[in-house]
Design a protein around this motif. Sequence first.
Motif, PDB file in Angstrom:
ATOM      1  N   ALA A 190      -3.812  -2.023   3.952  1.00  0.00           N
ATOM      2  CA  ALA A 190      -3.784  -2.824   2.732  1.00  0.00           C
ATOM      3  C   ALA A 190      -5.181  -2.936   2.135  1.00  0.00           C
ATOM      4  O   ALA A 190      -5.374  -2.801   0.926  1.00  0.00           O
ATOM      5  CB  ALA A 190      -3.215  -4.205   3.042  1.00  0.00           C
ATOM      6  N   HIS A 228       0.817  -1.214   0.000  1.00  0.00           N
ATOM      7  CA  HIS A 228       0.000   0.000   0.000  1.00  0.00           C
ATOM      8  C   HIS A 228       0.853   1.266   0.000  1.00  0.00           C
ATOM      9  O   HIS A 228       2.081   1.227   0.132  1.00  0.00           O
ATOM     10  CB  HIS A 228      -0.918   0.009   1.220  1.00  0.00           C
ATOM     11  CG  HIS A 228      -0.171  -0.115   2.526  1.00  0.00           C
ATOM     12  ND1 HIS A 228       0.561   0.907   3.070  1.00  0.00           N
ATOM     13  CD2 HIS A 228      -0.015  -1.174   3.377  1.00  0.00           C
ATOM     14  CE1 HIS A 228       1.113   0.519   4.199  1.00  0.00           C
ATOM     15  NE2 HIS A 228       0.797  -0.762   4.404  1.00  0.00           N
ATOM     16  N   VAL A 271      -4.290   4.790   6.017  1.00  0.00           N
ATOM     17  CA  VAL A 271      -4.182   3.743   5.010  1.00  0.00           C
ATOM     18  C   VAL A 271      -4.082   2.363   5.649  1.00  0.00           C
ATOM     19  O   VAL A 271      -3.632   2.204   6.790  1.00  0.00           O
ATOM     20  CB  VAL A 271      -2.949   3.999   4.107  1.00  0.00           C
ATOM     21  CG1 VAL A 271      -1.648   3.671   4.848  1.00  0.00           C
ATOM     22  CG2 VAL A 271      -3.043   3.197   2.812  1.00  0.00           C
ATOM     23  N   ASN A 295      -6.439   0.303   0.436  1.00  0.00           N
ATOM     24  CA  ASN A 295      -5.788   0.535  -0.855  1.00  0.00           C
ATOM     25  C   ASN A 295      -6.248  -0.426  -1.943  1.00  0.00           C
ATOM     26  O   ASN A 295      -6.444  -0.025  -3.092  1.00  0.00           O
ATOM     27  CB  ASN A 295      -4.284   0.407  -0.699  1.00  0.00           C
ATOM     28  CG  ASN A 295      -3.544   1.728  -0.840  1.00  0.00           C
ATOM     29  OD1 ASN A 295      -2.332   1.748  -1.010  1.00  0.00           O
ATOM     30  ND2 ASN A 295      -4.245   2.844  -0.790  1.00  0.00           N
ATOM     31  N   TRP A 296      -6.413  -1.692  -1.611  1.00  0.00           N
ATOM     32  CA  TRP A 296      -6.536  -2.728  -2.627  1.00  0.00           C
ATOM     33  C   TRP A 296      -7.875  -3.449  -2.633  1.00  0.00           C
ATOM     34  O   TRP A 296      -8.029  -4.452  -3.341  1.00  0.00           O
ATOM     35  CB  TRP A 296      -5.409  -3.746  -2.451  1.00  0.00           C
ATOM     36  CG  TRP A 296      -4.032  -3.168  -2.490  1.00  0.00           C
ATOM     37  CD1 TRP A 296      -3.135  -3.080  -1.459  1.00  0.00           C
ATOM     38  CD2 TRP A 296      -3.372  -2.586  -3.622  1.00  0.00           C
ATOM     39  NE1 TRP A 296      -1.968  -2.490  -1.870  1.00  0.00           N
ATOM     40  CE2 TRP A 296      -2.081  -2.168  -3.199  1.00  0.00           C
ATOM     41  CE3 TRP A 296      -3.736  -2.373  -4.962  1.00  0.00           C
ATOM     42  CZ2 TRP A 296      -1.168  -1.567  -4.058  1.00  0.00           C
ATOM     43  CZ3 TRP A 296      -2.834  -1.767  -5.814  1.00  0.00           C
ATOM     44  CH2 TRP A 296      -1.566  -1.368  -5.372  1.00  0.00           C
TER      45      TRP A 296
END
Length: 291
Positions: A48, A40, A46, A51-52
Amino acid sequence: MANVISKVSDNPEISQSIMAAGIQTNYHDDGEGFPVVFIHGSGPGVSAWANWRLILPKITTQTRAIALDMVGFGFTERPENFQYNVDAWVEHLLGFLDALDLDKVDLVGNSFGGAISLAAAIQHPERIRRLVLMGSGGIKGPITPGLDDVWGYTPSLENMRSMLDIFAFSRELVTDELAQIRYEASIRPGFQESYSQMFPAPRQRWFDSLACTDEDLCNLPHQTLIVHGREDRVVRVEDAYRMESLIRRAQLHVFGECGHWTQIEHADRFALLVGNFLAEADSSEPAPLYP
């Protein structure tokens, strides 16, 4: 493989946990096939999953997708008095690969995660098959006003709205709900304390500290896909062009009407682009360096 602790929370950001380089590490792991590790960025709040989340379900249809919270971020442990720097993050990443018994992986890095991916590939080329660098740091140049603001974030709902405006090209993505979610993530216990330690002013020095040398980039042997948003206000699109000119096995894809969030603003096209790149038939070994 080290002991894996399964998810015990209804929060989708929390999944499995494993001890990696002495750090209890939160990560997501799904699908089958050659392992692809997603790293990330460094925005406030933030993780993981943040972000994804739009990409992982698409990628897991064709390969094994793994996304971890790097030390200092998300729901991974934040050791007291930890010294945050490139070598420490690379050590954590390699410890994570070792904990999962992963000898070789593809890396997909976003921004800060791209810089860590590059550093890992340079320091441990035998552990990496291919690289995807999205809105990536890791090259010398001036810090943008946008990134300076992001790294200088102090928690408030108003400041989080301003951060989201910097990240996204389309204001339709910058909703009050998203701002509230990311703001609440940024005030989790211990987050701001560790975040403020990573990139204190003057922040150009930290951008420089993430940069690889031109020589190392020229010698990088891996097939590399560089993805960037044309309207990125966090990392300059000029940096992507220069990175592509230095990495000899690189290709560059620039999305128009796109800021720093390619994986969110153009999720379907990003997943197709990355999936096709990683699935291309080729030797799994990096090309030998030129003499």
